[in-house]
Structures are given as C-alpha cells and as structure tokens.
Design an enzyme around this catalytic site. Structure first.
Site, PDB file in Angstrom:
ATOM      1  N   GLY A 125       0.850  -1.182   0.000  1.00 55.60           N
ATOM      2  CA  GLY A 125       0.000   0.000   0.000  1.00 55.60           C
ATOM      3  C   GLY A 125       0.884   1.230   0.000  1.00 55.60           C
ATOM      4  O   GLY A 125       1.317   1.710  -1.054  1.00 55.60           O
ATOM      5  N   GLU A 354      -4.602   8.036  -1.148  1.00 59.02           N
ATOM      6  CA  GLU A 354      -3.604   8.985  -1.682  1.00 59.02           C
ATOM      7  C   GLU A 354      -2.509   9.264  -0.662  1.00 59.02           C
ATOM      8  O   GLU A 354      -2.069  10.404  -0.488  1.00 59.02           O
ATOM      9  CB  GLU A 354      -4.253  10.296  -2.151  1.00 59.02           C
ATOM     10  CG  GLU A 354      -5.499  10.202  -2.989  1.00 59.02           C
ATOM     11  CD  GLU A 354      -5.470   9.121  -4.051  1.00 59.02           C
ATOM     12  OE1 GLU A 354      -4.398   8.550  -4.326  1.00 59.02           O
ATOM     13  OE2 GLU A 354      -6.530   8.799  -4.588  1.00 59.02           O
TER      14      GLU A 354
END
Lengths: 380, 83
Positions: A125, A354
């Site tokens: 991630g 983000e």
C-alpha cells in the site's frame, strides 16, 4: 494571498453547488446502497466539462478545488472519480509523450474515456515503491504481470495508469481495458466509498506497446506517480473540506429542527460546543486548502508539502466532524436516512487514500526538522 | 546564465531539504538517502519556476538530478541556446 474570489470563481462555485444539488445529493444515498455510480451521472459531469477541466488548464486551482469541495459536500465517493481521473490527466499532461497526449487527452477531457490509477497492490500500500507487478520488455512491447487492488472506478475506467517494475525500477504504463490479459474484478462491501466502484485489476501476461510507457524507466514512482499523487492529495483535501462542510450544514439544520427537553438541540450548550469546534476546524481546513491553491497557482515548489498538510489536516478534520455530526444526530445519525452516516464512513477512507495520514505525518515531520536545521544555520 | 548566477539559487533550494554544509556538490543526493521522492517533484517545480523552462519527458535521466553538480549541468544545458 488574496481570499477575495473573482466573479468567475463565485459563479463557478454556485454552478457547482447547483449541479450537485440537482444530480448528486438527492441520489447519493441510493448510489451508496447499490454500490454504484450510474454512467448517467458520470456523463452529466463530463458534459459540464468537469472531468476534463484540467486539460488545457481551463480552470484555475482554486476553482478546481471548489468543484471537489462541492462534490464532497454530497458524496465522498464521487470525489474519488474527480481525483483518479484528474490524477491520470495531470500525469499525462506533465510526463506523457506528444503521441500519448494527443491520443488520450481529448477523450479524457470529454469523459469518453474514464481513467483509473493503478498503484496499490495486495501486499504493498504505502510501500508502493516495492510493488510486485512486473513489466518485461519483449521487442516493441512490454508484458505486464501482477494485480492491483482498491482501484477507484476500476469497474468502469477504460484507461489505467499502472505502476510496474522494469528490472526492479518503478515505471509507469498506460494500459487499456481491452488489452488481452487485462481484467477487473469488482470489490464490494467496503466501509466507505461504496459507490466508487472499486475493483481489483489483473494483468496476466498483458502485452502493451512500449510506446505506452509514461516517463522513463525508474521514474514511474518519483515523477509520474508523484505528479498524480500530488494532484490526488489536492483533490482529497478539498473533497474532505466539502464533506466536513456537509456535516456542519446537516448538523446546523438538524440541531435547529430537533427538540429535546422542550427546546431545540442548538439551545443546549454541549451541542453548541460541538458545533463551534466543527465550524472552526473546518474553516482551518479551508485555509490550508486555499493556501495549497495559491501555491499551485504560482507553481511554488512548497506546494507539494503544503498540499500534503492540507490533505492530512482536512481528512482528519473530516472524520472528526463527521463523527461529531453523527453524535449530534443521535440514533438518526447511525441510520442511512441521514447523510452524516455515509459521510462518517467515507471520511475514514479519506484518511487512508492517496497516502495514508501516517505517511503524511512522516514527511511533514521530516520537513519540519529540516526546516528547523536550515533556519538554525541561517542564524548561527 | 553563469554558474555564479545559478549556484546560489540552487544551493539555497537544496539547503531546504539537506544540510548543505554536510555535503559535497558531487554527492548523490538520492543514493545517499538524503532526499526522498517528494524532493524529486519539488526539484522539478523549482527549476521550472526559477529558470523558466519545462522539464520534459526526455529530461527524465537520473544523471540530470542526482547531485548539485548534476542539477547545475542540467540547468545550464537547458538554458543553452539551441545549436
């Protein structure tokens, strides 16, 4: 920094709100329940020019922020469409070849092509630099193998910016949905962003032309994804501002109408305390967003860090404000009859996408220490 | 634009992110771990704003960005009149 809006910016803000009130707010809960954003809505946004606003720099950063804010006021999920679509546009505008720009930007501008951003994987991630997806050159082609996960609008996007390793170096590629060996799988039952049409992307010996590389080998993460993620953080910051403002507005309305112990909720001082903090903290988030917009306008290098701070603060605030909004709404706030329940779930996602807020904290604190050292050196 | 014109601006910018007194101009900023990927993007914005040219796709070469000397050379090449 001038906080006074131009007439055009004021008009745009009103226009965005009217669009959202007409097309998004009335159906956002239904879309959330059905875990889908209908193409009619996406097309309506495209027809207004919202999806392609950043192509050709037809919109200033502040006005783009207003768009994300107003959409976020009603739907965090739909903010993610603006986010991922504009992330790919920005990456192509900055680092695409003339051929790539000429081929894709007109379609991205009209919404005939919807873009997705393929960075995150099952095992990576925040540690995106170590993604496992590979791209192996074979003549004039690259063959991509790997999986991407949690890709917003991956169910409907038809052009993806994919990060893959070329001999261990992060590199970006455009991958069209119709390429052989490429497939998507819907992801359901998420905590939030339920109508963001998340998907896993599967690339099984997916052959693409070498001309689909964006940027150069080894520059996929630092520059291509870096440009995209900066844009993404900017959108999310403003979207979080809108989400928080949506919660403030809902709470003001509810606490005015709802009576307990013979008076409106708003007459209770503990409710006033909650509302005061919600308003003040949201206004603080707004200032950080304005600051990021200003620095974006003048293309100042500090915009990268300041946008990170705006995203960090605005997303934290969105979750806090949404939580307080649920509290003010009581049991009603825990039901999907009121938008604050959905905002609360979506706000949690905002802290993760983000670049998780922990990643933002790391880079902000490093920046702070270095600024301290630099300032100290100047005075000694 | 001469080296004397460029260097003060460049070292001031880099000095916001690394201890300029602790490095040499030929130190590989990235390989030494002194800067991260965010610096890479900030550097692009800096040279574009300060020196008025665009960093293009074909400029993405590690040799253009890895050290203060490398960045200086890159800026000078970009500002040089086309042959």
């Amino acid at each position: 920094m001038n906080f006074e809006l131009t007439a055009e910016q004021q008009e745009a803000k009103i226009k965005f709100r009217k669009f959202v009130d007409k097309y998004v707010a009335p159906a956002a809960a239904e879309y959330d329940r059905h875990e889908e954003t209908p193409m009619e809505l996406i097309n309506a946004m495209a027809q207004e020019g919202y999806l392609g606003a950043l192509v050709g720099e037809n919109i200033d950063p502040l006005t783009w922020g207003f768009l994300c804010e107003e959409v976020g006021h009603a739907s965090g999920s739909l903010v993610s469409l603006l986010t991922v679509h504009s992330m790919v546009i920005q990456a192509l505008v900055k680092w695409g070849t003339d051929e790539q720009r000429n081929k894709w930007l007109p379609y991205l501008a009209t919404g005939e092509v919807i873009a997705g951003f393929g960075l995150t994987e099952v095992k990576t991630g925040s540690d995106a630099r170590n993604a496992q997806t590979t791209a192996v050159q074979d003549g004039d082609s690259y063959i991509l193998t790997g999986q991407k996960k949690w890709i917003s609008f991956g169910q409907v996007a038809n052009l993806f910016l994919i990060l893959a390793q070329v001999e261990g170096k992060a590199t970006a590629f455009l991958v069209e949905r119709e390429r052989e060996g490429f497939s998507t799988e819907p992801i359901k039952n998420m905590l939030g962003f339920r109508s963001a049409m998340l998907a896993s992307l599967h690339m099984n010996n997916c052959r693409i032309p070498a001309s689909n590389m964006v940027g150069r080998i080894g520059f996929g993460f630092s520059h291509v994804a870096g440009t995209a993620l900066d844009q993404g953080r900017y959108c999310i910051a403003w979207g979080c501002l809108g989400l928080a403002q949506g919660c403030v507005d809902a709470s003001l309305a509810y606490s005015t109408e709802r009576k307990q112990f013979g008076v409106s909720l708003k007459e209770h001082q503990l409710i006033q305390e909650l509302v005061a903090d919600m308003i003040t903290q949201t206004q603080a988030a707004r200032m950080l967003c304005y600051n990021a917009a200003f620095l974006r306008e003048i293309k100042d290098p500090s915009v990268i860090m300041e946008t990170s701070m705006a995203k960090y603060f605005a997303s934290r605030n969105a979750l806090k404000v949404a939580s307080d909004a649920v509290q003010i709404h009581g049991a009603n706030g825990c039901s999907d009859n009121y938008p604050v329940e959905r905002h609360f779930r979506d706000a949690k996602i905002m802290e993760i996408i983000e670049g998780s807020n922990q990643m933002q904290q790391i880079i902000i604190s490093r920046y702070g220490y270095q600024s301290y050292i630099t300032a100290s050196a100047l005075t000694t | 634009m001469t080296t004397e014109d460029i260097m003060p601006k460049l070292t001031k910018f880099v000095g916001q992110y690394v201890n300029i007194n602790e490095i040499t101009n030929d130190l590989d900023l990235f390989a030494s771990g002194r800067v991260n990927s965010l610096f890479a993007m900030q550097l692009v914005l800096f040279v574009e704003k300060e020196f008025g040219f665009k960093v293009e796709n074909e400029d993405l070469d590690y040799e253009n960005f890895k050290s203060i000397d490398a960045i200086l050379g890159f800026i000078q090449r970009k500002l040089a009149p086309a042959a």
